[in-house]
Design an enzyme around this catalytic site. Structure first.
Site, PDB file in Angstrom:
ATOM      1  N   GLU A  18       1.099  -1.241  -0.023  1.00  0.00           N
ATOM      2  CA  GLU A  18       0.000   0.081   0.127  1.00  0.00           C
ATOM      3  C   GLU A  18       0.617   0.886  -0.172  1.00  0.00           C
ATOM      4  O   GLU A  18       2.084   1.000  -0.005  1.00  0.00           O
ATOM      5  CB  GLU A  18      -0.892   0.322   1.178  1.00  0.00           C
ATOM      6  N   ASN A 151     -10.580   5.528   1.844  1.00  0.00           N
ATOM      7  CA  ASN A 151      -9.609   5.282   0.936  1.00  0.00           C
ATOM      8  C   ASN A 151      -9.540   6.188   0.016  1.00  0.00           C
ATOM      9  O   ASN A 151     -10.453   6.817   0.416  1.00  0.00           O
ATOM     10  CB  ASN A 151     -10.253   3.628   0.418  1.00  0.00           C
ATOM     11  N   ASP A 203      -9.627   1.834  -4.369  1.00  0.00           N
ATOM     12  CA  ASP A 203      -9.135   1.618  -3.303  1.00  0.00           C
ATOM     13  C   ASP A 203      -7.989   2.892  -3.690  1.00  0.00           C
ATOM     14  O   ASP A 203      -8.463   4.173  -3.639  1.00  0.00           O
ATOM     15  CB  ASP A 203      -8.296   0.362  -3.577  1.00  0.00           C
TER      16      ASP A 203
HETATM   17  C1  BGC Z   1      -7.472  -1.980   2.816  1.00  0.00           C
HETATM   18  C2  BGC Z   1      -7.424  -3.059   3.141  1.00  0.00           C
HETATM   19  C3  BGC Z   1      -8.630  -3.463   2.524  1.00  0.00           C
HETATM   20  C4  BGC Z   1      -8.738  -2.736   0.589  1.00  0.00           C
HETATM   21  C5  BGC Z   1     -10.519  -3.197   0.153  1.00  0.00           C
HETATM   22  C6  BGC Z   1      -7.288  -1.667   1.490  1.00  0.00           C
HETATM   23  O1  BGC Z   1      -7.336   0.243   2.062  1.00  0.00           O
HETATM   24  O2  BGC Z   1      -6.682  -1.676   3.814  1.00  0.00           O
HETATM   25  O3  BGC Z   1      -7.756  -3.937   4.170  1.00  0.00           O
HETATM   26  O4  BGC Z   1      -8.896  -4.751   1.633  1.00  0.00           O
HETATM   27  O5  BGC Z   1      -8.502  -1.282   1.014  1.00  0.00           O
HETATM   28  O6  BGC Z   1     -11.103  -2.571   0.657  1.00  0.00           O
HETATM   29 CA    CA Z   2      -5.916   1.479   0.421  1.00  0.00          CA
END
Ligand code: BGC
Ligand code: CA
Length: 295
Positions: A18, A151, A203
């Protein structure tokens, strides 16, 4: 139509890669493996493999500071001085954290005025108990609540809009943004993945210098590019289901880096997608925006 174009930049078995962030100053790409508490640092021009710094907790994201990084760990935000971790200062506690559990920090980034924005993720990834915060002058204030998985945080190049997504809603919202005060106006549904018939959930994201929003579709095996008016422009396929976030890097900011995850793959999935968990890259024509540094 989905076209490819991505190749493996660094082959890794990350659980939840990430938060890629490019430092123009040091020509370094930073990113994290949230679940393992790892921070990676890599200078593509060096020809060397990435360095890794390990924290004691999960780490949702990092942002650039003058002399180090800000790290939004599960329980709070820390400032890490270069060489990474030589000095560590706690800047703010996560108000949703309690010993042994709670909602950890997730996606975040610095705004063009140097404020650090960061959201949380509901521990059960199902109840809207998470929120979006802004850290400024050492104070963490809640800006939005009733979120499940924060996100997609990004800012338009003209600084007029703040983008944000609560992943399970499959919608990307935008808010009128006042960069001088850090105030957000009323939410507006900017992109609804249902209306575009796109798979997965929104995301992490990054905006390029033309104002296009590049977003990772977790569970959707692709990176999507939307125009500033919300129109779908392009989709770029990845050889794994769960891309998590994008960042523009390289000397000319014309390389798009993508982190990916393996956390939702079982043995069959891991066999089928051997490159899952790696860092990917793809050349692009429109450069990204330099990532701001936390004030
Ligand atoms: C989170 C994950 C999640 C993904 C999709 C990410 O930002 O850290 O845990 O599965 O987003 O929703
Ligand atoms: Ca993320």
């Amino acid at each position: 139509m989905v076209e490819g174009g991505f190749e493996v930049a660094i082959r890794l078995p990350m659980s939840l890669g990430e938060s890629p962030v490019w430092s123009a100053q040091s020509q370094t790409l930073y990113w994290v493996d949230i679940n393992r508490g790892h921070i990676y640092a890599w200078q593509p021009a060096s020809g060397e493999p990435p360095d890794r710094f390990d924290l004691e907790e999960k780490v949702g994201c990092v942002a650039l500071c003058e002399d180090g990084l800000l790290a939004a760990q599960a329980s709070g935000v820390e400032r890490l001085t270069f060489p990474l971790g030589s000095r560590r200062v706690r800047l703010a506690d996560n108000p949703e954290w309690r010993a042994g559990g709670g909602n950890r920090f997730n996606d975040g980034r610095c705004d063009p005025s140097g404020r650090f924005w960061v959201g949380t993720l509901a521990a059960d990834e199902a109840t809207p108990s998470a929120a979006l915060y802004c850290l400024t002058d050492g104070e963490l204030t809640q800006r939005r609540s009733a979120i499940t998985i924060a996100n997609g945080l990004a800012f338009s190049p003209d600084r007029q809009w703040l983008y944000h997504a609560d992943s399970p809603t499959r919608r990307i919202m935008r808010y009128p943004f006042d960069v001088s005060t850090g105030t957000m106006g009323d939410a507006e549904v900017w992109v609804d993945l249902d209306r575009h018939d796109l798979p997965g959930v929104p995301d992490g994201a990054a905006v390029d210098s033309d104002g296009n929003y590049w977003c990772a579709l977790y569970g959707g095996s692709q990176i999507v590019k939307f125009a500033a008016d919300g129109r779908w422009l392009e989709s770029h396929a990845l050889p794994c289901p769960d891309p998590t976030m994008v960042a523009f890097g390289g000397a000319d900011l014309r390389t798009l880096y993508v982190t990916t995850a393996t956390q939702h793959l079982d043995d069959t999935g891991l066999e089928r997608y051997p490159l899952a968990g790696s860092l990917f890259s793809m050349p692009v024509t429109t450069p990204g925006l330099p990532e701001p540094v936390v004030a």
